[in-house]
Design an enzyme around this catalytic site. Structure first.
Site, mmCIF file in Angstrom:
data_model
loop_
_atom_site.group_PDB
_atom_site.id
_atom_site.type_symbol
_atom_site.label_atom_id
_atom_site.label_comp_id
_atom_site.label_asym_id
_atom_site.label_seq_id
_atom_site.Cartn_x
_atom_site.Cartn_y
_atom_site.Cartn_z
ATOM 1 N N ASP A 1 -21.107 87.601 -11.593
ATOM 2 C CA ASP A 1 -20.334 85.954 -12.208
ATOM 3 C C ASP A 1 -20.842 85.866 -13.713
ATOM 4 O O ASP A 1 -21.419 85.617 -14.296
ATOM 5 C CB ASP A 1 -21.009 85.725 -11.328
ATOM 6 C CG ASP A 1 -20.856 83.756 -11.101
ATOM 7 O OD1 ASP A 1 -20.219 83.041 -12.212
ATOM 8 O OD2 ASP A 1 -21.595 82.405 -10.634
ATOM 9 N N ASP B 1 -14.365 81.908 -15.482
ATOM 10 C CA ASP B 1 -15.759 82.171 -13.905
ATOM 11 C C ASP B 1 -14.967 83.218 -12.608
ATOM 12 O O ASP B 1 -14.406 83.103 -11.866
ATOM 13 C CB ASP B 1 -15.891 80.548 -12.884
ATOM 14 C CG ASP B 1 -16.273 80.687 -11.958
ATOM 15 O OD1 ASP B 1 -17.798 81.933 -11.615
ATOM 16 O OD2 ASP B 1 -16.718 79.895 -11.000
#
Ligand code: NAG
Length: 452
Positions: A266, A73
């Site tokens: 992201d 992430d």
């Protein structure tokens, strides 16, 4: 398989200064997931219809080393393990991943500090510990990580690779920081090369760049200061400078409004969520696309997904082309454009990131972007200091295969993508939950398990 990871230091015993070649490559796995696509306010009909993908990495934690699988992430900073499967929303899927048995590690130290981390969707209560973290042959000693004692809506642990997202919280040494201070890499930088499900040889290279994975020169873009972003968060925000479309016949069109909007990258998110006017322009420019008020998506003829067109995004002087096949998803015989409107925290998720080769340079606060491709592998170490990311051009030609030879209609990304602004993960908002160790005393939640 973490055993595939290799740390390319020819002579690992050399001193830190001499180790210019230091980098650590680790494979990224694209795991099928079970995305629950829904809109912010209401669930839409495509919920649970599609198999999706999570980009994951395998680490080993503790002594002796225990394997864990983590969601990769770029939207959050913390490393933690052991989600609560019963409340993950996907218990059976969650239980297929190994768990870290902290009682079996002889090197674990309990810091006796608890915290709650909140993501775009889901949250976890953790207790901080330090322990040894191993990536292939690279060993990080005394890494601070969280042991989950209660989580919601998250099916596996998370490896966060952003800087501290909350500018007012004190941070602690995250994984990338530790790799640099412990001499495994020269500078706090990594490259990310995501692949599709059918081509699962994506990789993350800590401290290095693979010039066999992109076309042309990398475009250097400053990471925006939190004050320049709509939400004030410190993430991988850069300026999107324009949008365009390339049609199958080769002709192209560029959005007429001059556009300079912040967006962040992201890897934990599936969808791209772009400013409303960009969303509208893309929808209106794809031939025959029709806006569906019930779902909030544009629907298109599925035949388009098989055509050669692309949606084009301009950053500085570089255009990244995302194939229609990656932007158009088939759901039960109907096809939609996989973008939603978002003005507060516009984000490029996996569908964009598969088309781009991205170097994240925290030390110099730059991202470097190029069109992804695949023409072999030549890894160049990133040195330390200013302009440390090699300026060497990628070796690939435009005719080399794209990074993502996407099978038609793959919904990719994190299984928990969705309700929040950034999707999973990405701490929600800027004021909550993400304070780091030194500033947060035990909260009284989730500490009962202890680790010692
Ligand atoms: C975590 O998420 C659950 C489910 O959405 C919610 O009920 C709970 O209040 C959240 N906990 C915290 C500490 O934010």
């Amino acid at each position: 398989n973490p055993g595939d990871a290799k740390q390319s230091t020819e002579t690992p015993s050399r001193s830190l200064k001499a180790r210019d070649e230091a980098f650590v490559r680790a494979p990224i796995n694209a795991l099928p997931g079970q995305p629950k696509l829904k809109r912010r306010q209401q669930e839409i009909g495509i919920a649970n219809q599609k198999a999706g993908t999570s980009y994951t990495i395998d680490f080993e934690i503790g002594t002796p080393a225990q394997k864990v699988t983590l969601i990769l992430d770029t939207g959050s900073p913390d490393l933690w393990v052991n989600p609560t499967c019963e409340t993950s929303g996907q218990p059976e899927y969650c239980e297929t991943f190994p768990r870290f048995d902290y009682n079996k590690s002889t090197t674990i130290v309990d810091l006796k500090v608890a915290d709650v981390l909140s993501y775009g969707k889901g949250n976890v209560t953790i207790e901080y510990v330090t322990d040894t973290v191993t990536i292939g042959s690279a060993v990080i000693k005394k890494q601070i990580l969280g042991i989950g004692f209660g989580s919601h809506d998250i099916p596996m642990g998370i490896l966060g690779l952003s800087t501290s997202v909350n500018p007012i919280a004190e941070s602690y040494p995250y994984v990338l920081d530790s790799m640099a201070t412990q001499g495994l890499i020269n500078s706090r930088a990594f490259s990310l090369d995501l692949r599709s499900v059918d081509n699962p040889d994506g990789a993350i290279i800590f401290g290095g760049v693979d010039t066999g994975k992109f076309i042309g020169k990398l475009e250097k873009l400053p990471i925006l200061d939190p004050t320049e972003t709509p939400s004030g968060s410190d993430r991988y925000w850069v300026t999107l400078a324009g949008v365009g479309i390339t049609y199958p016949n080769g002709s192209s069109e560029v959005g007429s409004d001059t556009l300079t909007v912040p967006v962040f990258l992201d890897s934990g998110g599936t969808l791209s969520r772009l400013p409303t006017r960009v969303f509208n322009w893309i929808g209106e420019s794809i031939p025959g696309a029709k806006f569906d008020t019930a779902s909030g998506f544009y629907y298109v003829d599925c035949a388009l997904a098989g055509q050669e067109g692309s949606v084009d995004f301009l950053f500085g002087s570089k255009t990244i082309k995302v194939a229609w096949a990656d932007f158009i998803w088939e759901i039960q015989g109907q096809c939609l454009v996989g973008v939603l409107p978002e003005d507060e925290e516009p984000v490029f998720g996996d569908s964009f990131l598969r088309a781009a080769y991205v170097v994240y340079d925290q030390d110099n606060r730059n991202l470097h972007l190029a069109q992804a491709a695949n023409c072999g592998s030549t890894i160049v170490a990133i040195k330390s200091g200013k302009d440390s990311v090699p300026s060497s051009a990628g070796q690939c030609k435009t005719t080399d295969p794209p990074s993502a030879p996407t099978p038609s209609a793959t919904v990719s990304g994190s299984p928990s993508e969705v309700t929040g602004g950034g999707g999973l993960p990405g701490p929600a908002g800027t004021g909550t939950g993400t304070a780091a160790v030194p500033t947060v005393g035990p909260t009284g939640t989730g500490t009962g398990g202890g680790t010692g």
